[in-house]
Write an enzyme that holds these catalytic residues in place. Structure first.
Site, mmCIF file in Angstrom:
data_model
loop_
_atom_site.group_PDB
_atom_site.id
_atom_site.type_symbol
_atom_site.label_atom_id
_atom_site.label_comp_id
_atom_site.label_asym_id
_atom_site.label_seq_id
_atom_site.Cartn_x
_atom_site.Cartn_y
_atom_site.Cartn_z
ATOM 1 N N ARG A 105 0.853 -1.191 0.000
ATOM 2 C CA ARG A 105 0.000 0.000 0.000
ATOM 3 C C ARG A 105 0.880 1.230 0.000
ATOM 4 N NH1 ARG A 105 -4.971 0.159 4.065
ATOM 5 N NH2 ARG A 105 -3.337 0.846 5.484
ATOM 6 N N THR A 109 -1.269 7.338 -0.456
ATOM 7 C CA THR A 109 -2.608 7.165 -1.029
ATOM 8 C C THR A 109 -3.351 5.940 -0.490
ATOM 9 O OG1 THR A 109 -1.769 5.772 -2.814
ATOM 10 C CG2 THR A 109 -1.771 8.150 -3.212
ATOM 11 N N ASP A 201 0.045 -3.333 11.936
ATOM 12 C CA ASP A 201 0.570 -3.652 10.600
ATOM 13 C C ASP A 201 1.051 -5.102 10.588
ATOM 14 O OD1 ASP A 201 2.525 -3.973 8.407
ATOM 15 O OD2 ASP A 201 2.073 -1.872 8.056
ATOM 16 N N ASP A 204 4.700 -5.813 9.291
ATOM 17 C CA ASP A 204 5.721 -5.350 10.237
ATOM 18 C C ASP A 204 5.786 -6.247 11.473
ATOM 19 O OD1 ASP A 204 6.618 -3.281 8.678
ATOM 20 O OD2 ASP A 204 5.334 -1.768 9.613
HETATM 21 C C1 PRP Z 1 -1.234 -5.047 4.143
HETATM 22 C C2 PRP Z 1 -2.005 -6.344 4.190
HETATM 23 C C3 PRP Z 1 -2.787 -6.314 2.907
HETATM 24 C C4 PRP Z 1 -3.079 -4.839 2.746
HETATM 25 C C5 PRP Z 1 -4.495 -4.585 3.149
HETATM 26 O O1 PRP Z 1 -0.130 -5.151 3.330
HETATM 27 O O2 PRP Z 1 -1.189 -7.477 4.323
HETATM 28 O O3 PRP Z 1 -2.072 -6.796 1.785
HETATM 29 O O4 PRP Z 1 -2.192 -4.135 3.631
HETATM 30 O O5 PRP Z 1 -4.827 -3.265 2.925
HETATM 31 P P1 PRP Z 1 -5.904 -2.835 1.829
HETATM 32 O O6 PRP Z 1 -7.075 -3.754 2.001
HETATM 33 O O7 PRP Z 1 -6.224 -1.415 2.201
HETATM 34 O O8 PRP Z 1 -5.274 -2.957 0.483
HETATM 35 P P2 PRP Z 1 0.903 -3.941 3.142
HETATM 36 O O9 PRP Z 1 0.493 -3.117 1.977
HETATM 37 O O10 PRP Z 1 1.083 -3.244 4.447
HETATM 38 O O11 PRP Z 1 2.216 -4.669 2.701
HETATM 39 P P3 PRP Z 1 3.122 -5.738 3.494
HETATM 40 O O12 PRP Z 1 2.321 -7.001 3.622
HETATM 41 O O13 PRP Z 1 4.298 -5.867 2.609
HETATM 42 O O14 PRP Z 1 3.454 -5.137 4.845
HETATM 43 N N1 URA Z 2 -2.619 -3.449 6.610
HETATM 44 C C1 URA Z 2 -2.305 -3.931 7.827
HETATM 45 O O1 URA Z 2 -1.324 -4.669 7.988
HETATM 46 N N2 URA Z 2 -3.090 -3.576 8.857
HETATM 47 C C2 URA Z 2 -4.167 -2.787 8.728
HETATM 48 O O2 URA Z 2 -4.849 -2.512 9.729
HETATM 49 C C3 URA Z 2 -4.464 -2.305 7.447
HETATM 50 C C4 URA Z 2 -3.682 -2.654 6.396
#
Ligand code: PRP
Ligand code: URA
Length: 210
Positions: A105, A109, A201, A204
């Site tokens: 993400r 945005t 997150d 993380d």
């Molecule tokens: C997180 C999560 C989803 C996304 C959900 O990933 O694992 O993929 O956010 O958010 P959305 O429904 O608003 O798209 P992130 O983008 O943080 O990446 P990561 O798994 O690499 O930390």
């Molecule tokens: N991605 C995450 O990992 N946590 C949230 O709450 C939203 C998006």
């Protein structure tokens, strides 16, 4: 197809979910719990797999019994956090093939940005379960499923641990044919598009990157 999610309220899942939500739970335990929850959820999400009758010989007698039939499975974790669920689901379906879709993400945005896609060559002939612990705005799941459909896949389930109502509505509007499984449907998204109460997150916390 119903647009309602299947909420997995099994006591073992709910207990483990409480532990992963807790901010005092460290990365090692967090990873183990996410994997365990994924195993329990996979058990339920595969309940409708078709069976066919076969005849085998036990040491005592001939028996009519059942084996899985129909199309084979593929799991597609959305990187990074989806990888945290992969070992857990593969424990139940070790012969499944695995595709990977990399999306993050954009911090400004909150829109998903694609950086990787590698799917099994025969994915169009498989039932696909997309895995990601979090369904927040729904953007990542919607884009991942779009990429999978572009490869000719017609049977897709989406399995997350925590969903937000906003993400669920967006996902079911974009892909009404996709059945959604979650362990909890939370309250709302905050100003940063994080799920409330959520678990923070997921990526993380799995990888200790913050
Ligand atoms: C997180 C999560 C989803 C996304 C959900 O990933 O694992 O993929 O956010 O958010 P959305 O429904 O608003 O798209 P992130 O983008 O943080 O990446 P990561 O798994 O690499 O930390
Ligand atoms: N991605 C995450 O990992 N946590 C949230 O709450 C939203 C998006």
């Amino acid at each position: 197809m119903s647009t309602k999610p299947f909420i997995m309220d099994h006591p073992l899942i709910q207990h483990k979910l409480t532990l992963v939500r807790d901010k005092h739970t460290g990365s090692k335990e967090f990873r183990e719990l996410i994997s365990e929850i994924a195993t329990l959820m996979c058990y339920e999400a595969t309940r409708d797999l078709p069976l066919t009758e076969v005849e085998i010989e036990t040491p005592v007698a001939v028996a009519k019994t059942k084996v899985l039939s129909g199309r084979k499975l593929a799991f597609v974790p959305i990187l990074r956090a989806g990888m945290g669920m992969l070992d857990g689901v593969m424990q139940l379906v070790p012969a499944a093939k695995v595709g990977h879709i990399g999306l993050y993400r954009d911090p400004e945005t909150c829109e998903p940005v694609e950086y990787y896609c590698k799917l099994p060559s025969d994915i169009a002939e498989r039932d696909v379960i997309v895995i990601d612990p979090m369904l927040a705005t729904g953007g990542s799941a919607i884009d991942a499923i779009k990429m999978i459909k572009q490869r000719g896949v017609t049977s897709i389930k989406f399995m997350c641990i925590i969903a937000a109502p906003e993400g669920l509505a967006a996902l079911t509007a974009a892909h009404p044919d996709v059945k959604v499984y979650c362990a909890a449907l939370d309250d709302h998204l905050n100003d940063h598009k994080y799920i409330v109460p959520g678990l923070g997150d997921a990526g993380d916390r799995i990888y200790g990157t913050k």
